[in-house]
Each structure stands twice: as structure tokens, then as C-alpha cells.
Design a protein around this motif. Sequence first.
Motif, PDB file in Angstrom:
ATOM      1  N   PHE A  41      16.664   0.452  12.460  1.00 38.61           N
ATOM      2  CA  PHE A  41      17.355   1.641  12.952  1.00 38.61           C
ATOM      3  C   PHE A  41      17.017   1.917  14.417  1.00 38.61           C
TER       4      PHE A  41
ATOM      5  N   VAL B  53      24.009  -3.123   9.232  1.00 37.37           N
ATOM      6  CA  VAL B  53      22.942  -2.552  10.061  1.00 37.37           C
ATOM      7  C   VAL B  53      22.592  -3.472  11.228  1.00 37.37           C
ATOM      8  N   ASP B  54      22.680  -4.773  11.040  1.00 33.22           N
ATOM      9  CA  ASP B  54      22.406  -5.704  12.131  1.00 33.22           C
ATOM     10  C   ASP B  54      23.535  -5.692  13.155  1.00 33.22           C
TER      11      ASP B  54
ATOM     12  N   VAL C   9      23.423   4.435  14.892  1.00 30.14           N
ATOM     13  CA  VAL C   9      22.876   4.763  13.566  1.00 30.14           C
ATOM     14  C   VAL C   9      23.246   6.175  13.122  1.00 30.14           C
TER      15      VAL C   9
ATOM     16  N   ARG D 202      24.587  -8.293   7.775  1.00 28.45           N
ATOM     17  CA  ARG D 202      24.477  -6.922   7.288  1.00 28.45           C
ATOM     18  C   ARG D 202      25.061  -5.961   8.325  1.00 28.45           C
TER      19      ARG D 202
ATOM     20  N   LEU E 108      24.580  -0.230   4.358  1.00 26.30           N
ATOM     21  CA  LEU E 108      24.077  -0.778   5.618  1.00 26.30           C
ATOM     22  C   LEU E 108      23.342  -2.104   5.452  1.00 26.30           C
ATOM     23  N   PHE E 109      22.641  -2.281   4.333  1.00 25.99           N
ATOM     24  CA  PHE E 109      21.785  -3.450   4.162  1.00 25.99           C
ATOM     25  C   PHE E 109      22.373  -4.534   3.264  1.00 25.99           C
TER      26      PHE E 109
END
Length: 96
Positions: free
Chosen positions: A32, A76-77, A43, A74, A64-65
Motif C-alpha cells: 500500500f 494492488v501491484d 490506494v 494482482r 486487491l490481492f
Amino acid sequence: MGVVVTRVHDLLGEHKLIAVTVDGRRMIPAVFLDEGSRVNRFVPGVIALLSDGGYDDREILDWLFTPDESLPGRPVDGLHGHLAREVMRRAQAAGL
């Protein structure tokens, strides 16, 4: 993160960050944060989009994951590179 703990509590209370509980301890996923230990600018937005769409914190973390082959990787990445806007678009669509 280089900030006082009360600021972290504020970010959690404002729902700009989500903490994960591991062995009874609340932790913020390192992904994050950006390189300078600052909250990645996308985020809070993706958390807000999914939350407004009815997702609870656990569902947001799962979204997100969870790897997505079409990104690839993912979500989030993707927030750390050229895919950030696409992740935001998908978060908005997921909340509809």
C-alpha cells in the motif's frame, strides 16, 4: 511510514487505508506504500470506490490481492505502475 501512530490511526479511521490482522496485530500491507513509505496515491481511491460499491474490508483486500490474468498480476501491484488507471476503472466497474 515515518509518521506518528495517530496519523496512521486517522488514515485507518478515514478508510484511506485498511489494516490486516495477523496474530492479533493490525498491520498495513507494505504494498500500500510507495518507495518513500508514503501511502500510494491510488490506494485510498480504490478503497473508496470498492467501499462505495458495497465491498467490506475483507472483500476489498481479496479483490486487491487476487491475481487477474487480464492485468496481468494482482490489482494492488498495478497501482504502482502504468496499470493504475485501469485498476481504478475496474474497481469502479466492480462496485456497480
